[in-house]
Scaffold this motif. Structure first.
Motif, PDB file in Angstrom:
ATOM      1  N   TYR A  32       0.828  -1.215   0.000  1.00 45.42           N
ATOM      2  CA  TYR A  32       0.000   0.000   0.000  1.00 45.42           C
ATOM      3  C   TYR A  32       0.861   1.265   0.000  1.00 45.42           C
ATOM      4  CZ  TYR A  32      -4.259  -2.728   1.010  1.00 45.42           C
ATOM      5  OH  TYR A  32      -5.325  -3.603   0.948  1.00 45.42           O
ATOM      6  N   THR A  81       0.019  -5.466   3.216  1.00 45.83           N
ATOM      7  CA  THR A  81      -0.803  -4.352   3.695  1.00 45.83           C
ATOM      8  C   THR A  81       0.040  -3.224   4.287  1.00 45.83           C
ATOM      9  OG1 THR A  81      -1.105  -5.416   5.855  1.00 45.83           O
ATOM     10  CG2 THR A  81      -2.772  -5.845   4.171  1.00 45.83           C
ATOM     11  N   ASN A  83       2.499   0.156   4.386  1.00 50.42           N
ATOM     12  CA  ASN A  83       2.280   1.446   3.730  1.00 50.42           C
ATOM     13  C   ASN A  83       3.549   2.154   3.268  1.00 50.42           C
ATOM     14  OD1 ASN A  83       0.167   1.557   6.402  1.00 50.42           O
ATOM     15  ND2 ASN A  83      -0.696   1.624   4.355  1.00 50.42           N
ATOM     16  N   SER A 139      -5.465  -2.224  11.925  1.00 48.53           N
ATOM     17  CA  SER A 139      -6.812  -2.095  11.360  1.00 48.53           C
ATOM     18  C   SER A 139      -6.990  -2.984  10.137  1.00 48.53           C
ATOM     19  CB  SER A 139      -7.094  -0.634  10.993  1.00 48.53           C
ATOM     20  OG  SER A 139      -6.136  -0.147  10.071  1.00 48.53           O
ATOM     21  N   THR A 140      -5.898  -3.437   9.531  1.00 43.72           N
ATOM     22  CA  THR A 140      -5.940  -4.327   8.363  1.00 43.72           C
ATOM     23  C   THR A 140      -5.970  -5.796   8.766  1.00 43.72           C
ATOM     24  OG1 THR A 140      -3.525  -4.254   8.276  1.00 43.72           O
ATOM     25  CG2 THR A 140      -4.710  -2.697   6.870  1.00 43.72           C
ATOM     26  N   LYS A 143      -6.828  -9.069   6.732  1.00 43.48           N
ATOM     27  CA  LYS A 143      -5.911  -9.516   5.687  1.00 43.48           C
ATOM     28  C   LYS A 143      -4.497  -9.745   6.218  1.00 43.48           C
ATOM     29  CE  LYS A 143      -8.147  -7.139   1.780  1.00 43.48           C
ATOM     30  NZ  LYS A 143      -7.937  -6.127   0.713  1.00 43.48           N
ATOM     31  N   ALA A 144      -4.071  -8.912   7.148  1.00 40.68           N
ATOM     32  CA  ALA A 144      -2.678  -8.900   7.584  1.00 40.68           C
ATOM     33  C   ALA A 144      -2.278 -10.206   8.250  1.00 40.68           C
ATOM     34  CB  ALA A 144      -2.447  -7.735   8.539  1.00 40.68           C
ATOM     35  N   ASP A 314     -12.643  -0.373  11.882  1.00 40.58           N
ATOM     36  CA  ASP A 314     -12.451  -0.269  10.435  1.00 40.58           C
ATOM     37  C   ASP A 314     -12.326   1.173   9.966  1.00 40.58           C
ATOM     38  OD1 ASP A 314     -12.550  -3.042   9.413  1.00 40.58           O
ATOM     39  OD2 ASP A 314     -14.534  -3.035  10.323  1.00 40.58           O
ATOM     40  N   HIS A 319      -6.722   2.810   8.622  1.00 39.14           N
ATOM     41  CA  HIS A 319      -7.960   2.776   7.847  1.00 39.14           C
ATOM     42  C   HIS A 319      -8.592   4.165   7.766  1.00 39.14           C
ATOM     43  CE1 HIS A 319      -8.167  -1.467   7.000  1.00 39.14           C
ATOM     44  NE2 HIS A 319      -9.382  -1.336   6.527  1.00 39.14           N
ATOM     45  N   LEU A 322      -7.182   5.515   4.723  1.00 35.16           N
ATOM     46  CA  LEU A 322      -7.762   4.888   3.540  1.00 35.16           C
ATOM     47  C   LEU A 322      -9.106   5.509   3.191  1.00 35.16           C
ATOM     48  CD1 LEU A 322      -7.676   2.707   1.362  1.00 35.16           C
ATOM     49  CD2 LEU A 322      -8.653   1.107   3.024  1.00 35.16           C
TER      50      LEU A 322
END
Length: 449
Positions: A32, A81, A83, A139-140, A143-144, A314, A319, A322
């Motif tokens: 990301y 994930t 950044n 917050s990911t 998936k993380a 989220d 996030h 995002l």
């Protein structure tokens, strides 16, 4: 790079575990990094020559041994994930995707031993079914992976109680070195500092032991305020109130709440908000704190709806960034650390200087046992020069910045660099692990010899 190594790699790990197709390689060479308008043009064209997806630790070790013999750079990846370009290969070579090392080895009374590719969301679900839960997670987390979080993260949901990764939230790591015959290291205690938030530069983490806690029934609450100063005053009061068990305390300045499209209609237009996860039964205490700060409790998600509908976490930590980017692609962010008690004055100076060019977003957490307002403020990006003028103003006013617009560990101000440098020299003598992310000073190397 010449690709003679591919046939031998297929023999070592299996043909199906070496990915060479352009679209797959392109996708698995990215993370990301595009959160940053500085990193995006620099990293968009970086890609690996191939991706190895081991299913066992032994296969990972074989891949590292071959890469060492052939002089091929290796960049490790979890779910991508991160950044800051942690998982983007700067010099081509191999991306070592550890997401198939996804076995939960053991769940004890207060710990979980897992392979690095276990997804945090799946682990949290399994733990809660057994009356346990994660202590901290990003917050990911859906998936993380555990390994990705340890190697690329720092704190997250739960950090208000349990601190960041360095605060005892990693108990042990199994690390493979990048040598002719990779060593398997079992790392504990102070030695872990070389491997937390290391971007895979000092060794390849294949297995982790993390502490877990007893399950809590969490109520999610949004408190609303007419101004951000009141929201942050409330957040601090809740953060330091040890009678309230909590997982999340995140005040955000208007118009940030308007970016949260799935819940925006449930929030007061024009109001700053504080997003909270607190233990069931703490609602009256929150209401009292809100009233004392001139606010009121608004949207609430009862504990029986936890994880059944979109949750407040989220919209927190990165996030928040995002959702801001989805609303306005010209926005970006910073990572800052304010003074534990003088933060209102620091924020007032920043707002007086920049107005809506900088929108405040705090995440209260413990660091070394002290409650501190970490921050991921939203910044309107115009030029790189202006961005660094803003960073300089923050620093001149005593606000620390971990720069999210660089892939270099040193410049980002993250991790225990001295410990990492020692491990880098010992474990990666050819400098093949994620090259470009951690610079080993030539002078130091000569002196040690």
């Amino acid at each position: 790079m010449p690709m003679e190594w591919t046939k031998e790699m297929q023999q070592l790990v299996g043909e199906e575990r070496l990915l060479l197709e352009n679209e797959q390689v392109e996708k698995l060479s990215k993370d990301y990094y595009w959160y940053s308008p500085v990193l995006e043009p620099l990293l968009r064209d970086k890609r690996a020559d191939g991706v190895v997806v081991p299913e066992t630790e032994e296969q990972a070790a074989r891949a590292l041994a071959l890469a060492y013999r052939s002089g091929i750079p290796v960049t490790t990846r979890g779910a991508g994930t991160g950044n800051y370009g942690q998982a983007v290969p700067l010099e081509g070579g191999i991306v070592l995707d550890l997401s198939k090392l996804d076995r939960v080895i053991e769940i004890g009374g207060d710990y979980a031993r897992v392979q690095a590719g276990v997804r945090l969301g799946a682990l949290e679900k399994r733990l809660r079914e057994q009356g346990k839960e994660l202590r901290i997670y990003p917050s990911t987390f859906m998936k993380a992976t555990v390994g990705g979080f340890v190697c690329g993260g720092s704190g997250g949901i739960g950090s208000i109680t349990w601190g960041n990764l360095w605060d005892g939230n990693v108990l042990e790591a199994v690390v493979l070195t990048m040598e002719e015959v990779p060593r398997r290291l079992a790392v504990k205690g102070e030695e872990l500092a070389a491997y937390i938030h290391n971007y895979g530069t000092t060794g390849v983490l294949t297995e982790l032991v993390i502490p877990i806690s007893e399950k809590t029934e969490w109520t999610q609450t949004v408190a609303q305020f007419d101004d951000f100063a009141s929201a942050s005053r409330f957040a601090h009061a809740v953060a330091v109130d040890d009678s309230i068990r909590k997982r999340l305390v995140a005040p955000v300045e208007w118009p940030i709440p308007s970016f949260f499209k799935p819940i925006a209609k449930r929030l007061e237009s024009g109001s700053s908000a504080c997003l909270l996860e607190t233990a069931e039964g703490t609602e009256s205490a929150l209401a009292a704190h809100a009233a004392a700060a001139g606010g009121r409790v608004g949207y609430t998600i009862p504990s029986d709806q936890y994880r059944k509908i979109i949750g407040l976490s989220d919209f927190t930590w990165n996030h928040t960034t995002l959702w801001a980017l989805k609303a306005d692609p010209s926005l970006t962010y910073l990572q800052a650390g304010f003074h534990p008690t003088d933060f209102p004055e620091q924020i007032a100076r920043i707002k007086a200087e920049f107005g809506d060019e900088v929108l405040m977003h705090l995440e209260f957490m413990r660091s070394g046992g002290v409650v501190v307002p970490a921050a991921l403020p939203i910044v309107r990006f115009t030029t790189q020069e202006r961005l660094y003028e803003i960073i300089a103003f923050f620093r001149a006013n005593g606000v620390s910045i971990n720069d999210p617009h660089t892939w270099m560990l040193e410049a980002g101000g993250r991790g225990e660099l001295d410990a990492m440098l020692r491990a880098k020299r010992a474990n990666d003598p050819k400098g093949l692990l994620n090259p470009g992310k951690l610079q080993v000073p030539v002078q130091s190397t000569v002196e040690e010899r």
